[in-house]
Design an enzyme around this catalytic site. Sequence first.
Site, PDB file in Angstrom:
ATOM      1  CG  HIS A 277       1.973  -0.483   5.031  1.00 38.22           C
ATOM      2  ND1 HIS A 277       1.388  -1.490   5.783  1.00 38.22           N
ATOM      3  CD2 HIS A 277       0.955   0.314   4.602  1.00 38.22           C
ATOM      4  CE1 HIS A 277       0.077  -1.310   5.806  1.00 38.22           C
ATOM      5  NE2 HIS A 277      -0.218  -0.232   5.107  1.00 38.22           N
TER       6      HIS A 277
ATOM      7  CG  ASP B 151      -2.201  -0.751   1.007  1.00 34.83           C
ATOM      8  OD1 ASP B 151      -2.305  -1.436  -0.033  1.00 34.83           O
ATOM      9  OD2 ASP B 151      -3.096  -0.673   1.857  1.00 34.83           O
TER      10      ASP B 151
END
Length: 262
Positions: free
Chosen positions: A223, A77
């Site tokens: 992430h 993300d």
Amino acid sequence: WSTEVPNPVHLEYQGLMKKTLSRRPPVLFLGGTLAVVATLLGLWGLYCLARSPTTQLFGQIVSRVETTDRLVALTFDDGPNAALVDDVLHMLQRLEVRATFFVTGAELAETPGAGRRLVEAGHELGNHSYSHSRMVFVSPTFVRREIEDTDALIRRAGQAGEIYFRPPYCKKLVVLPWFLRQTGRTSVTWDLAPDSGSPQIRPETIVERVLDHVRPGSIILLHVWYNSRATSRRAVPRLVEKLRAKGYRFVTVGELLAQREA
């Protein structure tokens, strides 16, 4: 001083009224309490629905694909970040893994070259909104702008085929799912988010969390785009190694969803 004799019927009526009045406050209090509890439960239900990775009011949402094949989709993300794109690309090239990157429009607009390099390397770009705002209690105009502006940037980066959408913070309620359904878009969330919470989580903990809960068709969220997420980047090679030892293969979200449709 009065010499009037009390009326027995009147006295009985007064007694009944006193009993009734003495009972009314608890009844009113109970009714008010139940109304408050019902309201709180309703709000809690909406909150849970708004952040659920498996449920939304309208359209398609996918957190995992039912399959017997040992396939998993590795997704990242946010970003892209020009300062880290070389490290991320070299890492995935060395591991021979193709991943799906759910990028934000604002960051892609700042570093369009990074987006093109991801696509050229065989990775897939997904839409993570333009501003990474919580998309609850927002207007249809705001939703349309957040998604369509980001889609346009993703197309310029060279992404072909369907562009999947991932709600920021997994927040969605009415307007966003309605727009996604009306425009034929699919929400893709996750069933494993091993680095959620503290950015300083140990790489070993990230790997352990995945190994404890992974299943065929899992969608893994990580992430890697910021300096604060160095531990997540360090976890990726070990995670890939361990999952491959268990017989898993890595595919993009699009390839994983194709298994569902086959």
